[in-house]
Write a protein that holds these residues in place. Structure first.
Motif, PDB file in Angstrom:
ATOM      1  N   TYR A   1       0.831  -1.203   0.000  1.00 46.24           N
ATOM      2  CA  TYR A   1       0.000   0.000   0.000  1.00 46.24           C
ATOM      3  C   TYR A   1       0.871   1.260   0.000  1.00 46.24           C
ATOM      4  CZ  TYR A   1      -3.481   3.400   1.475  1.00 46.24           C
ATOM      5  OH  TYR A   1      -4.297   4.493   1.551  1.00 46.24           O
TER       6      TYR A   1
ATOM      7  N   THR B   1      -3.404   1.562  -5.252  1.00 55.47           N
ATOM      8  CA  THR B   1      -3.883   2.051  -3.963  1.00 55.47           C
ATOM      9  C   THR B   1      -5.308   1.591  -3.698  1.00 55.47           C
ATOM     10  OG1 THR B   1      -2.455   3.991  -4.123  1.00 55.47           O
ATOM     11  CG2 THR B   1      -4.277   4.108  -2.572  1.00 55.47           C
TER      12      THR B   1
ATOM     13  N   ARG C   1      -6.222  -0.981  -0.696  1.00 52.66           N
ATOM     14  CA  ARG C   1      -7.162  -0.475   0.305  1.00 52.66           C
ATOM     15  C   ARG C   1      -8.338  -1.429   0.451  1.00 52.66           C
ATOM     16  NH1 ARG C   1      -9.123   4.502  -1.702  1.00 52.66           N
ATOM     17  NH2 ARG C   1      -7.039   5.306  -1.315  1.00 52.66           N
TER      18      ARG C   1
ATOM     19  N   TRP D   1      -7.160  -4.475   2.334  1.00 56.13           N
ATOM     20  CA  TRP D   1      -7.048  -4.181   3.765  1.00 56.13           C
ATOM     21  C   TRP D   1      -8.416  -4.271   4.433  1.00 56.13           C
ATOM     22  CZ3 TRP D   1      -3.200  -3.432   7.204  1.00 56.13           C
ATOM     23  CH2 TRP D   1      -3.549  -2.904   8.440  1.00 56.13           C
TER      24      TRP D   1
END
Length: 99
Positions: free
Chosen positions: A33, A84, A88, A91
Motif C-alpha cells: 500500500y 492504492t 485499500r 485491507w
C-alpha cells in the motif's frame, strides 16, 4: 509560477516519506500500500516537473522532453491510483473490524 516548484518539492518529500515507511513496516500488505502511495507521489513529481521544464525554457527540445515526462508521470500516477484502490480494498477485506 511558484506553484509548480511547491508541488514538485512536496511530492518529492512525500515520495521519500512513503519510501521510508515501506522499510519500517513489517506487514507485506502495508508495504504494498505504501509502495502504491509512493508511486502516486513519484508520478505527480515527474508529471509536474515535465510541465515546469517546458514552461520555464519554452523550447522545442524542452517540449519533447516535457511530453516524455508527462507521459511517464501520468503512467506512474494512474498505476499508483489503481494499486492504492486495490490494496485499500484488500485491507478492508482482511481487517474488517479496524475500519
Amino acid at each position: 509560477m511558484v506553484i509548480f516548484p511547491i508541488i514538485i518539492v512536496l511530492s518529492f518529500v512525500l515520495f521519500v516519506y512513503y519510501w521510508v515507511a515501506i522499510s519500517r513496516s513489517k506487514d507485506k500488505l502495508t508495504q504494498h500500500y505504501f509502495h502504491a502511495k509512493s508511486r502516486i507521489c513519484l508520478g505527480i513529481f515527474v508529471l509536474v516537473f515535465g510541465i515546469n521544464q517546458y514552461l520555464y525554457y519554452e523550447t522545442r527540445l524542452s517540449l519533447f522532453i516535457g511530453i516524455v515526462f508527462v507521459i511517464l508521470g501520468g503512467m506512474q500516477l494512474i498505476r499508483g491510483i489503481k494499486e492504492t484502490k486495490h490494496y485499500r480494498n484488500e485491507w478492508r477485506r482482511l481487517y474488517p473490524k479496524e475500519n
